[in-house]
Design an enzyme around this catalytic site. Structure first.
Site, PDB file in Angstrom:
ATOM      1  N   LYS A  85      41.340  35.797  95.496  1.00 27.89           N
ATOM      2  CA  LYS A  85      41.917  34.635  96.182  1.00 27.89           C
ATOM      3  C   LYS A  85      43.240  34.218  95.561  1.00 27.89           C
ATOM      4  CE  LYS A  85      39.145  33.409  99.517  1.00 27.89           C
ATOM      5  NZ  LYS A  85      39.407  32.691 100.758  1.00 27.89           N
ATOM      6  N   ASP A 133      35.446  26.394  98.420  1.00 31.92           N
ATOM      7  CA  ASP A 133      34.155  26.530  97.758  1.00 31.92           C
ATOM      8  C   ASP A 133      34.385  27.065  96.349  1.00 31.92           C
ATOM      9  OD1 ASP A 133      34.849  29.054  98.737  1.00 31.92           O
ATOM     10  OD2 ASP A 133      33.483  28.830 100.434  1.00 31.92           O
TER      11      ASP A 133
HETATM   12  C1  LIG Z   1      34.757  35.836  95.890  1.00 26.01           C
HETATM   13  C2  LIG Z   1      34.988  35.784  97.347  1.00 26.01           C
HETATM   14  N1  LIG Z   1      34.812  36.890  98.060  1.00 26.01           N
HETATM   15  C3  LIG Z   1      35.013  36.914  99.396  1.00 26.01           C
HETATM   16  C4  LIG Z   1      35.412  35.768 100.068  1.00 26.01           C
HETATM   17  C5  LIG Z   1      35.557  35.821 101.554  1.00 26.01           C
HETATM   18  O1  LIG Z   1      36.843  35.604 102.012  1.00 26.01           O
HETATM   19  P1  LIG Z   1      37.072  35.037 103.489  1.00 26.01           P
HETATM   20  O2  LIG Z   1      36.629  33.594 103.469  1.00 26.01           O
HETATM   21  O3  LIG Z   1      38.505  35.207 103.746  1.00 26.01           O
HETATM   22  O4  LIG Z   1      36.206  35.832 104.399  1.00 26.01           O
HETATM   23  C6  LIG Z   1      35.616  34.583  99.345  1.00 26.01           C
HETATM   24  C7  LIG Z   1      36.049  33.356 100.016  1.00 26.01           C
HETATM   25  O5  LIG Z   1      36.216  32.315  99.422  1.00 26.01           O
HETATM   26  C8  LIG Z   1      35.401  34.581  97.946  1.00 26.01           C
HETATM   27  O6  LIG Z   1      35.581  33.496  97.204  1.00 26.01           O
END
Ligand SMILES: Cc1ncc(COP(=O)(O)O)c(C=O)c1O
Length: 417
Positions: A85, A133
């Site tokens: 992120k 989150d």
């Molecule tokens: C560690 C992690 N992996 C995957 C995702 C998924 O990303 P997206 O919300 O763009 O689908 C998030 C989203 O916050 C995340 O924090």
């Protein structure tokens, strides 16, 4: 092939609307495209402390699952923020500040001028905000600190104190809201309207698409870093975890535009308790999942798909899968030990969901046949986070990240191919 016992059969929707011969096309190109991805790569790679993350080969696990190769792009140490992120939120903040300063000065300012903090007076009066989150808010707060603007982050009721503290340590004001992630998104939107703040959301909805597009485009740096490797050919399959779908859309778009009909099969993986893409695929139209969305995969606890992400995934993803929390936990443990001689990897609760989906699906002969998963398959997974909540990580895995990887940072030099 042995079966990893805690892996129950995943629920899957095979997407009848994805066709290999469908071109990527202009409409999707307006959302995400390779040229904009290269631009993101240029900007992100110019930031201090930038290092590409390793692409790790997991031959032990590949042999176990009956595929040729499993590649794991390990985002656990991205910019020291421990998740992929870091690429999206901070990139969108940088682009937004550039637009604001350019408008104020009446000339196009360069990205480097923003990074060098040449316009402290203008930038210092800007406040950015978002709901999170955990990981997205950390990225936005990090960008705000690096570029010199103010930041207010809204976390929902289930975000752990450890994740809230990590954001506050970057200098952001952290406010806890009632309800789930989607409620926090609404609160952040209203607060931005009320106070004249700038919303840097990772999810898009009708009338709010420009900034989430930048966020998603920032994620494509993950694949741009491996651009050379894909010259040898694209992976045959990608198992990618999804919250609002931004990452999955970025991955899908990248391979679709670059490889057209030779692109990999894309499998999105969501928690059973927050499966908004899965439900949307089932219904054939965007769906909202309500309720607490309680899952250990905190980063994936989203009930509303991102509108732009859905526009790409509705015809671009081949399979929408869900997994229970037990599968995510088991993937973390397998990665921490290294399966069959594989290198150990630190992976948080949401970080290994794609891999968990692969393990769960690989044990199902019918599924394998339907998506052509076999001993010739080269599967890409993205380890999207490390121990973003170190206490929880240790409770799940039984060891701290430092004990799993005593030598610390795993640079590209140690990645095995
Ligand atoms: C560690 C992690 N992996 C995957 C995702 C998924 O990303 P997206 O919300 O763009 O689908 C998030 C989203 O916050 C995340 O924090």
């Amino acid at each position: 092939m042995t079966h990893f016992l805690p892996f129950p059969r995943p629920a899957v929707v095979i997407n009848g609307r994805s066709h290999p011969d469908e071109p990527y096309g202009d409409a999707r190109s307006e959302i995400l495209n390779l040229a904009a991805g290269r631009e993101a790569m240029r900007m992100v790679s110019s930031w201090p402390d930038y290092r590409p993350t390793p692409l790790i080969d997991l031959p032990g696990l590949a042999a176990e699952l009956g595929v040729k190769r499993i590649l794991y792009k390990d985002e656990s140490q991205r910019f020291g923020l421990k998740s992929f992120k870091a690429l999206g939120g901070a990139y969108a903040v940088a682009r937004m500040l550039r637009r604001i300063v350019s408008e104020k000065l009446g000339r196009e300012v360069a990205a480097a001028e923003i990074a060098d903090r040449r316009f402290n007076e203008i930038v210092g009066s800007v406040t950015v905000t978002c709901a999170t989150d955990g990981n997205h808010g950390r990225s936005v707060a990090w960008g705000a600190r690096n570029f010199g603007c103010r930041c207010v982050i809204f976390i929902h009721s289930l975000v752990s104190e450890a994740r809230a503290d990590a954001i506050a340590r970057l200098g952001a004001r952290v406010e806890r809201t009632a309800g789930n992630y989607d409620d926090a998104v609404r609160v952040s939107f209203e607060a931005a309207e009320r106070h004249g703040w700038h919303l840097v959301s990772d999810t898009s909805f009708l009338g709010y698409t420009d900034i989430p597009r930048d966020v998603m485009q920032g994620y494509s740096v993950i694949l741009e870093e491996e651009a050379q490797r894909w010259k040898e050919g694209s992976p045959t399959h990608v198992f990618v975890q999804a919250g609002v779908g931004g990452l999955a859309a970025a991955v899908c778009a990248y391979f679709w535009e670059r490889f057209s009909s030779a692109r990999p099969r894309i499998v999105t993986v969501e928690p059973e308790a927050a499966a908004c893409l899965f439900e949307s695929a089932k219904a054939g139209t965007l769906q909202i999942v309500k309720g607490a969305l309680g899952t250990i995969m905190a980063g994936l606890a989203c009930g509303e798909p991102s509108l732009l992400a859905w526009r790409i995934l509705e015809t671009g993803a081949d399979v929408f899968a869900t997994i229970p929390d037990a599968a995510a936990v088991e993937a973390m443990r397998i990665l921490s030990r290294g399966y069959g001689g594989d290198p150990p990897v630190v992976c948080g609760e949401s970080g290994g969901a794609g891999l968990a989906g692969l393990i769960a699906c690989a044990g199902n002969a019918e599924f394998r046949r339907r998506i052509g998963l076999d001993t010739r398959s080269e599967v890409l997974t993205i380890g999207t986070e490390g121990d973003t909540d170190p206490e929880l990580y240790e409770r799940i895995v039984g060891r701290s990240a430092g004990e799993v990887l005593p030598d610390g940072f795993r640079g590209n030099a140690t990645a095995k191919y």
